[in-house]
Design a protein around this motif. Structure first.
Motif, short mmCIF file in Angstrom:
data_model
loop_
_atom_site.label_atom_id
_atom_site.label_comp_id
_atom_site.label_asym_id
_atom_site.label_seq_id
_atom_site.Cartn_x
_atom_site.Cartn_y
_atom_site.Cartn_z
N ASN B 233 0.83 -1.21 0.00
CA ASN B 233 0.00 0.00 0.00
C ASN B 233 0.86 1.26 0.00
O ASN B 233 2.09 1.20 0.03
N GLU B 234 0.16 2.36 -0.01
CA GLU B 234 0.80 3.66 -0.10
C GLU B 234 1.82 3.88 1.03
O GLU B 234 2.92 4.36 0.80
N PHE B 235 1.40 3.50 2.24
CA PHE B 235 2.27 3.74 3.39
C PHE B 235 3.60 3.01 3.25
O PHE B 235 4.67 3.58 3.44
N VAL B 236 3.52 1.72 2.89
CA VAL B 236 4.74 0.92 2.76
C VAL B 236 5.62 1.51 1.66
O VAL B 236 6.83 1.66 1.81
N ARG B 237 4.99 1.88 0.55
CA ARG B 237 5.73 2.45 -0.58
C ARG B 237 6.48 3.71 -0.13
O ARG B 237 7.65 3.89 -0.42
N ASP B 238 5.78 4.56 0.60
CA ASP B 238 6.41 5.80 1.09
C ASP B 238 7.53 5.49 2.06
O ASP B 238 8.58 6.12 2.03
N PHE B 239 7.23 4.53 2.96
CA PHE B 239 8.20 4.28 4.03
C PHE B 239 9.50 3.70 3.49
O PHE B 239 10.58 4.08 3.93
N ILE B 240 9.42 2.79 2.54
CA ILE B 240 10.65 2.20 2.03
C ILE B 240 11.36 3.13 1.06
O ILE B 240 12.53 2.95 0.76
N GLY B 241 10.65 4.15 0.60
CA GLY B 241 11.32 5.18 -0.20
C GLY B 241 11.24 4.91 -1.68
O GLY B 241 11.03 3.79 -2.14
N SER B 242 11.43 5.98 -2.45
CA SER B 242 11.27 5.87 -3.90
C SER B 242 12.46 5.14 -4.53
O SER B 242 12.41 4.74 -5.68
N ASP B 243 13.52 4.97 -3.76
CA ASP B 243 14.68 4.28 -4.33
C ASP B 243 14.65 2.79 -4.02
O ASP B 243 15.68 2.15 -3.89
N ARG B 244 13.45 2.25 -3.89
CA ARG B 244 13.36 0.86 -3.46
C ARG B 244 14.03 -0.12 -4.42
O ARG B 244 14.60 -1.11 -4.01
N GLU B 245 14.03 0.21 -5.73
CA GLU B 245 14.69 -0.69 -6.67
C GLU B 245 16.20 -0.70 -6.44
O GLU B 245 16.85 -1.71 -6.59
N ILE B 246 16.71 0.44 -6.06
CA ILE B 246 18.14 0.51 -5.74
C ILE B 246 18.42 -0.28 -4.47
O ILE B 246 19.40 -1.00 -4.37
N LYS B 247 17.52 -0.14 -3.48
CA LYS B 247 17.72 -0.87 -2.22
C LYS B 247 17.70 -2.37 -2.46
O LYS B 247 18.41 -3.12 -1.82
N ARG B 248 16.84 -2.77 -3.41
CA ARG B 248 16.76 -4.20 -3.73
C ARG B 248 18.12 -4.74 -4.16
O ARG B 248 18.44 -5.90 -3.94
N LEU B 249 18.90 -3.87 -4.81
CA LEU B 249 20.21 -4.31 -5.30
C LEU B 249 21.13 -4.73 -4.16
O LEU B 249 22.04 -5.52 -4.36
N THR B 250 20.89 -4.17 -2.95
CA THR B 250 21.77 -4.54 -1.84
C THR B 250 21.54 -5.99 -1.41
O THR B 250 22.34 -6.56 -0.68
#
Lengths: 217, 334
Positions: B233-250
């Motif tokens: 949902n919106e909250f999770v999306r906001d909380f993990i941040g717009s750079d989530r695809e970059i974070k996935r790389l970690t």
């Protein structure tokens, strides 16, 4: 100097009176510790009671000592102890209660909540938590209360001579009634020296029981 | 296994009801690290503290290995659960050895067994047992204190550990180091761990599972990859941040990339010397991308454990894994 002459001729008597004084104060504060410390700890677990207890102890402190001795005479006369050691002893116990209970209460209350949280979270019972964590951490502040009580009762104990309890106050009382200034001076100086020495020794003990911290060196 | 069924906590103050935890349902498998993540006041710490009954449950139940915690003696329950708090949890009046042995002593272990356990734990933490035995907490650095805190929680070998932002008060370098140590230790001890954090990077790094909370409600629970790739949902999306695809790389390393696309292994093409633009097989893909972006040729040399060239990494290799076109990634970074 008349003052030193008095000392050198009556040092034997002074020592005896000092010993009487120490006995009176020591016994009174000893009993006050046995009553006040457990009671102070007890009221940390009973918030509503603590207000009442601290207020009453505070009120007792405001009663002038001579008045308190006066109140005790008729009460203790019932058991033929109106004057002498017993009323003085009881009054000193009462006066000691406030600093001891209050410091114990505040010291336990002020133990870092994280410490309490860790202790409970690790499965300590209330008694284990008090004995292993809270009392050791609170001990320096409790000791400070005992120190205050000792110095306070050494002073008040001098007045107890008026109701025949003996001690160094006897020189002061006797000196005043006979207008013998040197005697009053010797009594007063002796009481002061006793208070200073007691305070110093208890201060050393207080330092011993304090947990070391980065700031204590 | 820890199971939360309809767990709620309602505080009542001056007639007003505040719901701190709102009907949480989830379970944590044995040997798993589950990170409770969320902004402050979201109920994550309250939920954690309900597990060792520092906070009473208003509604619902928590079971550990099928046993309802309400049915257990609270003192015994707590002794069977390791507990680490953010800071200042060490008792200042006790030496390091005494601190570590608090629970074993309460459980009545004999002196010999306690001594051995102390040694074992200190070695596990990478601290010299003799050097620290008689020292007091204030003599230690923040990082060392926190290690002792973890060792103390492990002392009686509890199957379950609760950790409330244990690395929260440390500086980034020490925190980074302790997180690595923590993962290394967890590999050996395999505890079931509930870990409270407000730091999404920490959660991704440590969690086998992440549970995100907001206003007492469980928003989403899943593996870091699930959360990052499919925020509910919106909250999770906001909380993990717009750079989530970059974070996935970690979550992935260069090695994973090479394994996935066999053609990534292009030893024959290797002409470049090892220069400053290199990655190792263990470098995570986020850092590898940073190297690629810095490299003028858009290529980085992959070196193996012995510092020997192993291959070349380019932007196109990323297409294999992420499903995100490298040029898109580049635009996010810049």
């Amino acid at each position: 100097m008349e003052f030193f002459e008095f000392f050198s001729t009556s040092w034997n008597e002074i020592l005896m009176m000092t010993w009487e004084h120490i006995q009176l104060v020591g016994l009174a504060v000893g009993v006050a510790i046995l009553l006040g410390v457990p009671f102070g700890i007890y009221i940390t677990q009973h918030e509503t009671l603590s207000n009442l207890v601290l207020t009453v102890a505070g009120i007792i402190m405001t009663i002038p000592s001579i008045a308190l001795f006066g109140i005790m005479i008729p009460i203790l006369s019932v058991i033929n102890q109106g004057i002498g050691f017993l009323p003085a002893f009881l009054a000193l116990v009462l006066y000691s209660q406030l600093p001891i209970i209050r410091n114990t209460f505040i010291a336990i209350k002020n133990v870092d909540p994280n410490m309490r949280d860790a202790a409970i979270g690790m499965g300590m019972t209330t008694w284990q938590r008090l004995r292993k964590v809270e009392i050791p951490i609170a001990l320096p502040v409790i000791m400070a209360g005992i120190r205050t009580a000792v110095v306070l009762t050494i002073g008040i104990g001098a007045i107890a001579a008026y109701i025949g309890a003996g001690g160094l106050g006897e020189y002061i009382a006797r000196g005043i009634s006979t207008s013998y200034t040197t005697m009053v001076q010797v009594g007063a100086v002796s009481v002061s020296v006793l208070a200073i020495v007691a305070d110093y020794l208890l201060g050393r003990i207080q330092k011993q029981v304090s947990p070391k911290t980065a700031h204590s060196k | 296994m820890i199971t939360f069924s309809n767990v709620s906590k309602i505080y009542e103050s001056t007639g007003k009801k505040v719901t701190a935890v709102d009907h949480v349902n989830m379970s944590v498998e044995e040997g798993e690290i589950c990170v409770f993540l969320g902004p402050s006041g979201c109920g994550k710490t309250t939920l954690l503290r309900m597990v060792n009954r520092l906070v009473q449950i208003t509604e619902g139940s928590i079971e550990i290995d099928g046993k309802d915690i309400q049915a257990l003696d609270s003192i015994e329950l707590r002794r069977s659960i390791g507990y680490v708090i953010q800071q200042n949890g060490l008792f200042p009046n006790m030496t390091i050895e005494e601190n570590i042995n608090v629970v074993p002593k309460m459980l009545g272990w004999d002196a010999g067994k306690r001594k051995n356990r102390y040694k074992e734990l200190m070695e596990m933490m990478g601290l010299n047992p003799e050097e620290f035995r008689k020292r007091f907490p204030w003599e230690l650095s923040g990082g060392q204190q926190q290690r002792i805190g973890v060792a103390r929680a492990l002392a009686a070998d509890p199957p379950v550990m609760l950790m409330d932002e244990p690395f929260g008060a440390l500086d980034p370098i020490i925190r980074d180091h302790l997180q690595n140590e923590f993962l290394r230790i967890q590999k050996d001890v395999k505890k079931t761990i509930l870990f409270v954090s407000h730091d999404i990077d920490e959660a991704i790094r440590l969690g086998d599972k992440i549970a995100i909370f907001n206003q007492g409600q469980l928003m989403q629970v899943g593996t870091p990859d699930q959360i990052l790739s499919d925020p509910k949902n919106e909250f999770v999306r906001d909380f993990i941040g717009s750079d989530r695809e970059i974070k996935r790389l970690t979550l992935l390393t260069v090695k994973d990339l090479l394994n996935k696309g066999k053609k990534g292994n292009r030893k024959s093409n290797l002409t470049a010397e090892i220069n400053e633009f290199y990655v190792t097989l263990d470098t995570d893909l986020r850092n590898a991308l940073a190297v690629l972006l810095a490299s003028p040729t858009g290529e980085a040399v992959i070196v193996d454990q012995r510092n020997q060239p192993h291959g070349i990494l380019t932007f196109t290799d990323y297409e294999l894994l992420t499903g995100v076109h490298p040029s898109k990634l580049k635009s996010i970074v810049h």
